[in-house]
Design an enzyme around this catalytic site. Structure first.
Site, short mmCIF file in Angstrom:
data_model
loop_
_atom_site.label_atom_id
_atom_site.label_comp_id
_atom_site.label_asym_id
_atom_site.label_seq_id
_atom_site.Cartn_x
_atom_site.Cartn_y
_atom_site.Cartn_z
N THR A 1 0.84 -1.25 0.00
CA THR A 1 -0.09 -0.05 0.10
C THR A 1 1.04 1.26 0.21
O THR A 1 0.94 1.78 1.11
CB THR A 1 -0.74 0.03 1.27
OG1 THR A 1 -0.02 -0.24 2.20
CG2 THR A 1 -2.14 -1.16 1.21
N CYS B 1 7.37 1.94 5.67
CA CYS B 1 6.32 1.90 6.45
C CYS B 1 6.08 3.29 7.01
O CYS B 1 4.97 3.99 6.72
CB CYS B 1 6.30 0.94 7.62
SG CYS B 1 5.93 -0.67 6.98
P1 NAD Z 1 6.46 -5.20 -0.46
O1 NAD Z 1 6.38 -4.34 -1.48
O2 NAD Z 1 7.83 -5.95 -0.11
O3 NAD Z 1 5.51 -6.53 -0.98
C1 NAD Z 1 4.16 -6.52 -1.48
C2 NAD Z 1 3.95 -7.51 -2.61
O4 NAD Z 1 2.74 -7.65 -3.04
C3 NAD Z 1 5.00 -7.45 -3.66
O5 NAD Z 1 5.86 -8.87 -3.80
C4 NAD Z 1 3.91 -7.61 -5.07
O6 NAD Z 1 4.36 -8.28 -5.89
C5 NAD Z 1 2.85 -8.25 -4.20
N1 NAD Z 1 1.35 -7.73 -4.96
C6 NAD Z 1 0.86 -6.70 -5.45
N2 NAD Z 1 -0.05 -6.61 -6.19
C7 NAD Z 1 -0.40 -7.99 -6.12
C8 NAD Z 1 -1.71 -8.68 -6.47
N3 NAD Z 1 -2.66 -8.11 -7.12
N4 NAD Z 1 -1.70 -10.22 -6.24
C9 NAD Z 1 -0.56 -10.78 -5.56
N5 NAD Z 1 0.50 -10.09 -5.06
C10 NAD Z 1 0.47 -8.68 -5.43
O7 NAD Z 1 5.48 -4.60 0.87
P2 NAD Z 1 5.71 -5.01 2.16
O8 NAD Z 1 6.70 -4.15 2.90
O9 NAD Z 1 5.68 -6.71 2.30
O10 NAD Z 1 4.18 -4.45 2.78
C11 NAD Z 1 3.22 -4.88 2.44
C12 NAD Z 1 2.13 -4.16 3.33
O11 NAD Z 1 2.26 -4.64 4.71
C13 NAD Z 1 2.00 -2.94 3.22
O12 NAD Z 1 0.60 -2.36 3.51
C14 NAD Z 1 3.04 -2.30 4.46
O13 NAD Z 1 2.76 -1.12 5.01
C15 NAD Z 1 2.49 -3.55 5.29
N6 NAD Z 1 3.38 -3.66 6.49
C16 NAD Z 1 4.79 -3.84 6.17
C17 NAD Z 1 5.79 -4.22 7.10
C18 NAD Z 1 7.19 -4.29 6.96
O14 NAD Z 1 7.80 -4.08 7.76
N7 NAD Z 1 7.47 -4.44 5.74
C19 NAD Z 1 5.11 -4.30 8.50
C20 NAD Z 1 3.66 -4.06 8.98
C21 NAD Z 1 2.92 -3.80 7.79
#
Ligand code: NAD
Length: 435
Positions: A85, A261
């Protein structure tokens, strides 16, 4: 239990592997074929301590699979949504394209009684909108925000400090019970399991990040005051931190927060509050953001001043590229930002990092990268510590640095070095908010 995890990035890949490690049968689904290929081999597509081990164990056990085919979600009882997001390109709000695409892509494979558990960080109100579409299939939507810290993600996922599940509508109690079963080992240990409505669950996550960001910017604001008064913000932090109502953690003054984040989450929160007509309630988050960004300027200024007013053609060793240690994540990294700014001032910047060089090079190919810390420091006119990896903060002695370069300027962007020791070894030491 049979689970699917949609989105296998920093959150989703760890979640999928961690759920398999506690005994579930998990399919991880992502649109990124390269990532799925790597994960399917039991390899981690990014640096996260402990992740390769649980990935390869999960794959070997047959309980963990990865695919790009959404149809594989069919038959799972709980479907976790962990897609990105990010901040919108032309504004502060969150870009919900991926969440909407993931949920819409999943709808044809849902069966009545399934649970869709959102884990992505979303603006309050998103879940209620998604619930309408999910519930038309007979499935139930819950929101289960994620609080993992990169670098400790495996431990935080298997053994979190709390679990939050937002529910709504019919079957809500049943859905919370199913989530309790998913997280059975943590629940059995007495981990707080908090059931809320959807809006509260969404808000818990952004409120937690807003608080943490505010705490960091608070101490960085004190650093700015310390800088004009000759006070030492690290002593100030120690002293106020003894008050249990304040606490010492997250009171490390430095070049501020970054990553995938905190920055985008506080901006999305501001944008959402404005949409709700309550912009003033979190107007302070703009200030939090600005204080945070000003600290990068300060670090650059300390280097330039220390070099006599110009960084042009000076060799600068930048220790760190990741937004924090134990991660290869360079999204919105203050460390890299400082490196890029110094490069922009004509300096010959060499960046080193134990994990993040490949990611950094992809985004900023104009910088020079060097895997070896010592080669990075060799013959540098100035050394700047920007990510507090143990290799730099704990292991690098001023005597060793002195053996590598005649430059005697060190800027400690994380207040991680022993100022007295560096000064005693003949270095001009500049910390953040320290005399
Ligand atoms: P990221 O970019 O590492 O991973 C997101 C993944 O989603 C990517 O691999 C992308 O290819 C995939 N994706 C996108 N569209 C898709 C679809 N339609 N179908 C299937 N897969 C799809 O991001 P992240 O760091 O893992 O963060 C993901 C969410 O978790 C965000 O909302 C973030 O705010 C939240 N979050 C992240 C963390 C962190 O430390 N990274 C901690 C808590 C919350």
């Amino acid at each position: 239990m049979k689970l699917s995890v949609i989105g296998c990035g920093y959150l989703g890949a760890v979640h999928a592997a961690a759920m398999a490690s506690i005994g579930h049968e998990v399919v991880g689904i992502d649109v990124d074929a390269r990532k799925i290929e790597v994960l399917s081999k039991g390899e981690a597509p990014f640096f996260e301590p402990g992740l390769p081990e649980i990935l390869s164990e999960g794959i070997a056990s047959g309980r963990l699979t990865f695919t790009t085919d959404m149809a594989a979600a069919s038959g799972a009882k709980v479907h976790f949504i962990g897609v990105g997001t990010p901040q919108q390109k032309d504004g502060y709000a969150a870009d919900l394209t991926y969440v909407n695409a993931a949920v819409d892509g999943l709808l044809p494979y849902l069966s009545p009684g399934d649970i869709v558990a959102g884990k992505s960080t979303v603006p309050v109100g998103t879940a209620a909108e998604l619930a309408v579409r999910v519930e038309a299939t007979g499935a139930t939507l819950v929101w289960n925000p994620e609080f993992l810290r990169e670098g400790f993600a495996v431990q935080d996922t298997i053994d979190p400090d709390r679990l939050v599940v937002g529910v709504s509508g019919d079957g809500a109690d049943g859905a919370a019970e199913v989530l309790r079963e998913v997280y059975a080992p943590a629940v059995a240990k007495g981990t707080p399991f908090i059931v809320t409505d959807l809006a509260t669950a969404e808000l818990v996550k952004v409120a937690a990040n807003a608080f943490l960001a505010t705490k960091i910017s608070f101490i960085n604001a004190m650093a700015e005051i310390a800088e004009v008064t000759g006070a030492d913000v690290t002593q100030l932090a120690d002293a106020i931190g003894h008050d249990v109502r304040i606490g010492r953690r997250f009171l490390g003054a430095g070049i501020g927060f970054g990553g995938g984040c905190l920055p985008k989450d506080i901006r999305a929160f501001s944008a959402r509050a404005e949409e709700l007509g309550r912009g003033e309630s979190v107007a302070f988050l703009r200030e939090v953001d600005e204080i945070n960004l000003r600290r990068r300027d300060r670090a650059v200024q300390l280097v330039v001043d220390g070099l006599g007013g110009s960084a042009f053609n000076k060799k600068i060793a930048v220790l760190g590229a990741a937004f924090k240690p134990h991660s290869d994540d360079i999204r919105d990294s203050p460390a890299l930002d400082v490196a890029v700014r110094l490069h922009g001032l004509g300096a010959r910047v060499t960046v080193t990092d134990p994990a993040a060089i490949d990611n950094a090079r992809r985004v900023h190919p104009q910088l020079t990268y060097e895997a070896s810390r010592d080669e990075t420091i060799r013959d540098a006119d100035a050394v700047i510590l920007v990510t507090e990896w143990d290799e730099y903060r704990r292991d690098l002695t001023p005597e060793h640095a002195s053996s590598l370069t005649g430059g005697r300027l060190v800027v400690d962007g994380r207040n991680g070095l022993d100022a007295a020791a560096w000064r005693a070894a003949g270095w001009r030491y500049h910390g953040m908010g320290r005399p």
